[in-house]
Write a protein that holds these residues in place. Sequence first.
Motif, short mmCIF file in Angstrom:
data_model
loop_
_atom_site.label_atom_id
_atom_site.label_comp_id
_atom_site.label_asym_id
_atom_site.label_seq_id
_atom_site.Cartn_x
_atom_site.Cartn_y
_atom_site.Cartn_z
N VAL A 1 0.83 -1.20 0.00
CA VAL A 1 0.00 0.00 0.00
C VAL A 1 0.87 1.26 0.00
O VAL A 1 0.56 2.22 -0.70
CB VAL A 1 -0.99 -0.01 1.18
CG1 VAL A 1 -1.69 1.32 1.32
CG2 VAL A 1 -2.03 -1.10 0.97
N LEU A 2 1.96 1.25 0.75
CA LEU A 2 2.88 2.40 0.70
C LEU A 2 3.44 2.59 -0.70
O LEU A 2 3.53 3.72 -1.19
CB LEU A 2 4.02 2.22 1.71
CG LEU A 2 3.68 2.50 3.16
CD1 LEU A 2 4.84 2.09 4.07
CD2 LEU A 2 3.33 3.96 3.36
N ILE B 1 -3.57 5.06 2.26
CA ILE B 1 -3.72 5.59 0.91
C ILE B 1 -3.79 7.12 0.92
O ILE B 1 -3.42 7.77 -0.05
CB ILE B 1 -4.94 4.95 0.21
CG1 ILE B 1 -4.67 3.45 0.02
CG2 ILE B 1 -5.23 5.60 -1.13
CD1 ILE B 1 -5.84 2.65 -0.45
N ALA B 2 -4.21 7.70 2.04
CA ALA B 2 -4.26 9.16 2.15
C ALA B 2 -2.88 9.78 2.00
O ALA B 2 -2.76 10.96 1.67
CB ALA B 2 -4.88 9.57 3.48
N ALA C 1 0.89 8.72 -6.78
CA ALA C 1 1.33 10.12 -6.85
C ALA C 1 2.10 10.37 -8.15
O ALA C 1 1.88 11.38 -8.82
CB ALA C 1 2.19 10.47 -5.65
N ALA C 2 2.98 9.45 -8.50
CA ALA C 2 3.73 9.58 -9.76
C ALA C 2 2.77 9.59 -10.95
O ALA C 2 2.94 10.36 -11.90
CB ALA C 2 4.74 8.45 -9.88
N ALA C 3 1.74 8.74 -10.90
CA ALA C 3 0.75 8.68 -11.97
C ALA C 3 0.04 10.03 -12.12
O ALA C 3 -0.14 10.53 -13.23
CB ALA C 3 -0.26 7.57 -11.70
N ALA D 1 0.51 17.84 7.33
CA ALA D 1 0.83 17.42 8.70
C ALA D 1 -0.35 16.67 9.33
O ALA D 1 -0.16 15.64 9.99
CB ALA D 1 1.22 18.63 9.55
N VAL D 2 -1.56 17.16 9.11
CA VAL D 2 -2.75 16.50 9.67
C VAL D 2 -2.92 15.10 9.06
O VAL D 2 -3.23 14.14 9.77
CB VAL D 2 -4.01 17.37 9.44
CG1 VAL D 2 -5.28 16.59 9.75
CG2 VAL D 2 -3.93 18.63 10.29
N ILE D 3 -2.71 14.98 7.76
CA ILE D 3 -2.83 13.66 7.10
C ILE D 3 -1.81 12.69 7.68
O ILE D 3 -2.14 11.55 8.01
CB ILE D 3 -2.67 13.80 5.57
CG1 ILE D 3 -3.88 14.50 4.97
CG2 ILE D 3 -2.48 12.42 4.93
CD1 ILE D 3 -3.71 14.89 3.51
#
Length: 138
Positions: free
Chosen positions: A31-32, A95-96, A39-41, A123-125
């Motif tokens: 998942v990481l 996933i967030a 993100a790259a996509a 930071a919150v995420i």
Amino acid sequence: MNRGLRLNAFTTIAAPEPDPAAARRRSVLLVLSCTILGAAAQILMKIGMGHFVPDPIAIVTNIPLMAGYVLYGINTLMLVLALREGELSMLYPIIALTYVWVTLLSYAILHEPPNTFKNIGIAVIVMGVAVLGRGGKK
């Protein structure tokens, strides 16, 4: 039900039992990896849309756009594999982190200006994922 390998009518070799902790670690790592790939996509699709032409041939030959779509497909397959063995309530919040990577990559690659609200959101995420991750099975 016998889960071992039967050599003949009288002999059975037991199959090793799967290690649940190792399976969870594999799921978290998958998942990481999905968050980074996703993100790259997204960054590739953004770059590809920078020279978008609404023509089927131009779309298919738009390398960054197509690469982004391919990475999303790989991302989906990896996510399915991760969810097969992992605990959904622990994996899904990870996933967030995709939002975090997209924002950081946007700063670095797309030269988007950072601001206080984006940084507080990141930071919150990160704190939320850390808190939710600690609540999984040990």
